[in-house]
Design an enzyme around this catalytic site. Structure first.
Site, PDB file in Angstrom:
ATOM      1  N   ARG A  64      28.051 -78.055  50.056  1.00 34.32           N
ATOM      2  CA  ARG A  64      27.977 -76.630  49.704  1.00 34.32           C
ATOM      3  C   ARG A  64      29.215 -75.866  50.182  1.00 34.32           C
ATOM      4  NH1 ARG A  64      24.545 -72.211  48.072  1.00 34.32           N
ATOM      5  NH2 ARG A  64      24.244 -70.650  49.680  1.00 34.32           N
ATOM      6  N   HIS A  93      31.573 -73.768  47.680  1.00 38.51           N
ATOM      7  CA  HIS A  93      31.800 -72.324  47.808  1.00 38.51           C
ATOM      8  C   HIS A  93      33.260 -71.984  48.095  1.00 38.51           C
ATOM      9  CE1 HIS A  93      27.514 -70.522  48.202  1.00 38.51           C
ATOM     10  NE2 HIS A  93      27.591 -71.430  47.263  1.00 38.51           N
ATOM     11  N   TRP A 150      14.937 -79.494  46.441  1.00 37.16           N
ATOM     12  CA  TRP A 150      14.739 -79.723  45.002  1.00 37.16           C
ATOM     13  C   TRP A 150      14.140 -81.106  44.732  1.00 37.16           C
ATOM     14  CZ3 TRP A 150      18.843 -76.987  47.008  1.00 37.16           C
ATOM     15  CH2 TRP A 150      19.161 -75.764  46.426  1.00 37.16           C
ATOM     16  N   HIS A 163      22.186 -80.288  43.182  1.00 40.89           N
ATOM     17  CA  HIS A 163      20.922 -79.815  43.770  1.00 40.89           C
ATOM     18  C   HIS A 163      19.909 -80.942  43.983  1.00 40.89           C
ATOM     19  CE1 HIS A 163      21.519 -75.209  42.969  1.00 40.89           C
ATOM     20  NE2 HIS A 163      22.233 -75.674  43.976  1.00 40.89           N
TER      21      HIS A 163
HETATM   22 ZN1  ZEM Z   1      23.810 -74.555  45.090  1.00 44.50          ZN
HETATM   23  N1  ZEM Z   1      22.507 -73.371  46.112  1.00 44.50           N
HETATM   24  N2  ZEM Z   1      23.883 -73.194  43.580  1.00 44.50           N
HETATM   25  N3  ZEM Z   1      25.221 -75.674  44.146  1.00 44.50           N
HETATM   26  N4  ZEM Z   1      23.793 -75.849  46.627  1.00 44.50           N
HETATM   27  C1  ZEM Z   1      21.911 -73.664  47.310  1.00 44.50           C
HETATM   28  C2  ZEM Z   1      22.057 -74.836  48.037  1.00 44.50           C
HETATM   29  C3  ZEM Z   1      22.917 -75.847  47.705  1.00 44.50           C
HETATM   30  C4  ZEM Z   1      23.172 -72.012  43.489  1.00 44.50           C
HETATM   31  C5  ZEM Z   1      22.457 -71.394  44.547  1.00 44.50           C
HETATM   32  O1  ZEM Z   1      22.172 -70.067  44.460  1.00 44.50           O
HETATM   33  C6  ZEM Z   1      22.073 -72.115  45.715  1.00 44.50           C
HETATM   34  C7  ZEM Z   1      25.788 -75.429  42.929  1.00 44.50           C
HETATM   35  C8  ZEM Z   1      25.388 -74.450  42.049  1.00 44.50           C
HETATM   36  C9  ZEM Z   1      24.497 -73.406  42.378  1.00 44.50           C
HETATM   37  C10 ZEM Z   1      24.522 -77.009  46.707  1.00 44.50           C
HETATM   38  C11 ZEM Z   1      25.553 -77.406  45.857  1.00 44.50           C
HETATM   39  C12 ZEM Z   1      25.868 -76.767  44.678  1.00 44.50           C
HETATM   40  C13 ZEM Z   1      21.078 -72.588  47.706  1.00 44.50           C
HETATM   41  C14 ZEM Z   1      20.284 -72.535  49.002  1.00 44.50           C
HETATM   42  C15 ZEM Z   1      21.163 -71.629  46.714  1.00 44.50           C
HETATM   43  C16 ZEM Z   1      20.389 -70.311  46.711  1.00 44.50           C
HETATM   44  C17 ZEM Z   1      21.169 -71.993  50.136  1.00 44.50           C
HETATM   45  C18 ZEM Z   1      20.425 -71.936  51.444  1.00 44.50           C
HETATM   46  O2  ZEM Z   1      19.448 -71.178  51.525  1.00 44.50           O
HETATM   47  O3  ZEM Z   1      20.819 -72.658  52.381  1.00 44.50           O
HETATM   48  C19 ZEM Z   1      23.347 -71.462  42.174  1.00 44.50           C
HETATM   49  C20 ZEM Z   1      22.744 -70.176  41.626  1.00 44.50           C
HETATM   50  C21 ZEM Z   1      24.135 -72.326  41.474  1.00 44.50           C
HETATM   51  C22 ZEM Z   1      24.508 -72.181  40.046  1.00 44.50           C
HETATM   52  C23 ZEM Z   1      24.455 -73.193  39.197  1.00 44.50           C
HETATM   53  C24 ZEM Z   1      26.874 -76.348  42.688  1.00 44.50           C
HETATM   54  C25 ZEM Z   1      27.769 -76.338  41.453  1.00 44.50           C
HETATM   55  C26 ZEM Z   1      26.928 -77.188  43.787  1.00 44.50           C
HETATM   56  C27 ZEM Z   1      27.863 -78.312  44.101  1.00 44.50           C
HETATM   57  C28 ZEM Z   1      28.539 -78.961  43.181  1.00 44.50           C
HETATM   58  C29 ZEM Z   1      24.067 -77.795  47.835  1.00 44.50           C
HETATM   59  C30 ZEM Z   1      24.559 -79.175  48.229  1.00 44.50           C
HETATM   60  C31 ZEM Z   1      23.058 -77.055  48.461  1.00 44.50           C
HETATM   61  C32 ZEM Z   1      22.232 -77.448  49.679  1.00 44.50           C
HETATM   62  C33 ZEM Z   1      22.832 -76.845  50.929  1.00 44.50           C
HETATM   63  C34 ZEM Z   1      22.037 -77.162  52.172  1.00 44.50           C
HETATM   64  O4  ZEM Z   1      22.347 -76.529  53.195  1.00 44.50           O
HETATM   65  O5  ZEM Z   1      21.158 -78.018  52.162  1.00 44.50           O
END
Ligand code: ZEM
Length: 290
Positions: free
Chosen positions: A47, A51, A190, A174
């Site tokens: 993540r 970001h 997820w 995810h």
């Molecule tokens: Zn995420 N993501 N993401 N994401 N994401 C979360 C967690 C993780 C969206 C999003 O709002 C959120 C992509 C795309 C998108 C990861 C990777 C990738 C979380 C939870 C949210 C709300 C955060 C928390 O509470 O800790 C949205 C709207 C997306 C649009 C499509 C893409 C692209 C990613 C990588 C290629 C990962 C690995 C996590 C888990 C983080 C963790 O701490 O476990």
């Protein structure tokens, strides 16, 4: 020359072997610090890399992984980046041991390590990012907002230069990790295997029955069967939109295709806006799990 020689950039010309050493240090730390979340810092490292990269704007060439501007308060404090200090702090001892690597190269390398160590596909790695100062921080609002739908996903990801297939392939990340109420406000993982890269996210999207979770938090979905898994409104947009859904179906059926496309698209994400030298050839860094 050793990666821990303490030399700062300029004269030290790191080679593939030096990056492999940093890779191995990150991998060893992942193995060692297994008391975090579901047993791994891997997901939050992915993540962080996402970001750092996902702020890119192709029109202005601003944002992207070249700069590591999330180190500074304006960007580090953006709501979307809540919780990513855990990932940055995890990597700080690695930076201290290898001062020649930029934060921006280190964060992306850590994303590569995390994906490969969590049994994902090979991700080619190219170094060459330079850290920028606070003035290069991107404005808030460039990362996606999970409460929205397909139009928003296209607005955000087309701005970076991605198409519909690439949006769906990236979203397979995810399979990893979870939502935290004290970060995004959402809760839960997820998939049942949040520390392993798989195409489970797509399978669950298609095959589970999803219902709105009855709670005081932000609107999210839960699976009818176990009520332990979650989907965001933006995740559901991938199956309510025909152009997205055809790719969800392909990736649910074919893990090899997902791995191939995920590797290509995350490499593109990690390299958005990075001015590599002409002769910068991608490196294949070896997983420690092989
Ligand atoms: Zn995420 N993501 N993401 N994401 N994401 C979360 C967690 C993780 C969206 C999003 O709002 C959120 C992509 C795309 C998108 C990861 C990777 C990738 C979380 C939870 C949210 C709300 C955060 C928390 O509470 O800790 C949205 C709207 C997306 C649009 C499509 C893409 C692209 C990613 C990588 C290629 C990962 C690995 C996590 C888990 C983080 C963790 O701490 O476990």
């Amino acid at each position: 020359l050793s990666g821990s020689s303490g030399e700062t950039s300029g004269f030290f010309q790191p080679k593939q072997d030096d990056y492999q050493k940093v890779y191995n240090q990150i991998a060893a730390r992942l193995e060692e610090k297994d008391d975090y979340d579901d047993g791994s810092y891997g997901p939050v490292l992915v993540r962080l890399a996402w970001h750092a990269s996902g702020t890119y704007d192709k029109e202005t060439g601003t944002g992207g992984s070249n700069g590591a501007t999330m180190r500074f308060a304006p960007e580090g404090d953006h709501g979307a980046n809540a919780g990513l200090a855990a990932a940055r702090d995890f990597l700080e001892p690695v930076k201290q041991a290898n001062p020649w690597i930029s934060y921006s190269d280190l964060w992306i390398l850590a994303g590569v390590v995390a994906i490969q160590e969590m049994l994902g596909p090979q991700i080619p790695y190219r170094p060459g990012r330079k850290d920028k100062d606070i003035a290069a921080c991107t404005p808030d609002g460039r990362l996606p907002d999970a409460t929205q739908g397909n139009k928003h996903l296209r607005d955000i990801f087309y701005r970076m230069g991605f198409n519909d297939q690439e949006i769906v392939a990236l979203s397979g990340a995810h399979a990893l990790g979870r939502c935290h109420t004290d970060r995004s406000g959402f809760t839960g993982p997820w998939t049942f295997s949040p520390t392993v890269v798989t195409n489970e996210y797509y399978k669950l999207l298609l095959n589970e029955k999803w219902q709105w979770k009855n709670w005081k938090g932000p609107k999210q979905l839960e699976d009818k069967t176990t009520k332990t898994l979650m989907m965001l409104p933006t995740d559901m947009a991938l199956v309510s939109d025909k152009s997205f859904k055809q790719w969800v179906e392909k990736y649910a059926k074919d893990n090899d295709l997902f791995f191939k496309d995920f590797s290509a698209v995350i490499t593109k994400l990690f390299e958005l806006g990075v001015p590599f030298a002409e002769n910068a050839t991608p490196m294949t860094l070896k997983p420690t799990t092989a």
